[in-house]
Design a protein around this motif. Structure first.
Motif, PDB file in Angstrom:
ATOM      1  N   SER A  84     -54.942 -42.189  22.124  1.00  0.00           N
ATOM      2  CA  SER A  84     -54.650 -42.366  23.614  1.00  0.00           C
ATOM      3  C   SER A  84     -55.705 -41.550  24.517  1.00  0.00           C
ATOM      4  O   SER A  84     -55.845 -41.933  25.542  1.00  0.00           O
ATOM      5  N   ARG A  85     -56.440 -40.626  23.731  1.00  0.00           N
ATOM      6  CA  ARG A  85     -57.502 -39.874  24.479  1.00  0.00           C
ATOM      7  C   ARG A  85     -58.758 -40.529  24.576  1.00  0.00           C
ATOM      8  O   ARG A  85     -59.624 -40.035  25.034  1.00  0.00           O
ATOM      9  N   ARG A  86     -58.907 -41.465  23.503  1.00  0.00           N
ATOM     10  CA  ARG A  86     -60.231 -42.401  23.302  1.00  0.00           C
ATOM     11  C   ARG A  86     -61.379 -41.389  23.446  1.00  0.00           C
ATOM     12  O   ARG A  86     -61.416 -40.689  22.355  1.00  0.00           O
ATOM     13  N   GLN A 144     -61.584 -30.247  19.715  1.00  0.00           N
ATOM     14  CA  GLN A 144     -60.389 -30.360  19.959  1.00  0.00           C
ATOM     15  C   GLN A 144     -59.374 -30.056  18.865  1.00  0.00           C
ATOM     16  O   GLN A 144     -59.502 -30.618  17.661  1.00  0.00           O
ATOM     17  N   GLU A 178     -52.053 -27.821  24.147  1.00  0.00           N
ATOM     18  CA  GLU A 178     -52.282 -29.141  23.493  1.00  0.00           C
ATOM     19  C   GLU A 178     -51.527 -29.155  22.315  1.00  0.00           C
ATOM     20  O   GLU A 178     -52.013 -29.590  21.368  1.00  0.00           O
ATOM     21  N   LEU A 198     -48.690 -34.340  27.962  1.00  0.00           N
ATOM     22  CA  LEU A 198     -50.165 -35.002  28.090  1.00  0.00           C
ATOM     23  C   LEU A 198     -50.303 -35.522  29.594  1.00  0.00           C
ATOM     24  O   LEU A 198     -49.421 -35.559  30.323  1.00  0.00           O
ATOM     25  N   LYS A 199     -51.624 -35.666  29.903  1.00  0.00           N
ATOM     26  CA  LYS A 199     -52.193 -36.315  31.261  1.00  0.00           C
ATOM     27  C   LYS A 199     -51.139 -37.618  31.347  1.00  0.00           C
ATOM     28  O   LYS A 199     -51.008 -38.341  30.389  1.00  0.00           O
ATOM     29  N   GLU A 202     -52.902 -40.485  29.493  1.00  0.00           N
ATOM     30  CA  GLU A 202     -52.639 -40.280  28.078  1.00  0.00           C
ATOM     31  C   GLU A 202     -51.301 -40.794  27.707  1.00  0.00           C
ATOM     32  O   GLU A 202     -51.122 -41.441  26.748  1.00  0.00           O
TER      33      GLU A 202
END
Length: 214
Positions: A84-86, A144, A178, A198-199, A202
């Motif tokens: 989802s964060r690519r 990350q 996170e 999440l954002k 995202e």
């Protein structure tokens, strides 16, 4: 001694007493623009995931592979978050969880030991060298990280401190680091309740990925 040296180095030199304290780490505050969600992975979902994993493995050794509820849930959720964060497909992504080191120490801690003896790792079954690798990589190449708070085995919905069992449990710290949170399903169905922070974009992508597999 190697582990102690790395630990002391992270705290500062012997003369630097300012970094040696029992004070709580300062609150970094919530990350900006996060939305929260709680999802449930049912026993049927877990069965589907387990069958899907086993179908991609060679027949040899399948009978000895233990895919726990924790492993299946954490692996699938982490995969959906990363996608989802690519971003760069070759980027470094670490995942971690807390483990109890007491039964793994040699010599062992006394049976009447009272206290914590935990570390964060993704592989502690055979050796502790993974920790040294983490120390060195963090010095030169921050990456990350996705960590997990809680476990379906903690039984949080069975706790009662005198005013009844909880209706809903949220782990507030995942807004800052996170992480994801795991707990048993509140209805006692032996599923897993997963907390996310999440954002917005995202989260939308996460749900499109998560729902596509069931």
């Amino acid at each position: 001694m190697i582990y102690l040296k790395n630990w002391f180095d992270s705290m500062g030199s012997d003369s630097d007493t300012a970094k040696k304290s029992l004070n709580i780490f300062p609150d970094k505050g919530e990350a900006a623009s996060l939305v929260r969600a709680t999802i449930e992975i049912t026993r049927e979902d877990l069965k589907t995931l387990r069958e899907r994993v086993l179908s991609k493995l060679p027949d040899t050794g399948k009978e000895d592979l233990h895919l726990s509820t924790f492993v299946l849930t954490y692996a699938y959720i982490t995969t959906c978050i990363v996608r989802s964060r690519r971003g760069n497909g070759d980027r470094d992504v670490a995942f971690g969880f807390t483990i109890d080191c007491r039964p793994r120490l040699d010599p062992p801690v006394p049976e009447n030991y009272f206290g914590n003896c935990n570390t964060i790792s993704s592989g502690m079954e055979k050796k502790l060298s993974f920790l040294l690798e983490c120390y060195e990589r963090l010095k030169t190449n921050p990456f990350q990280a996705i960590s997990v708070a809680g476990s379906p085995g903690f039984g949080v919905y069975g706790s009662d401190f005198g005013w009844g069992k909880p209706v809903k449990v949220d782990v507030v710290s995942i807004d800052k680091n996170e992480a994801v949170s795991l707990a048993e399903s509140r209805d006692g169905s032996r599923g897993v309740e997963v907390g996310l922070a999440l954002k917005k974009h995202e989260m939308e992508k996460f749900f499109s990925l998560f729902l596509s597999e069931f």
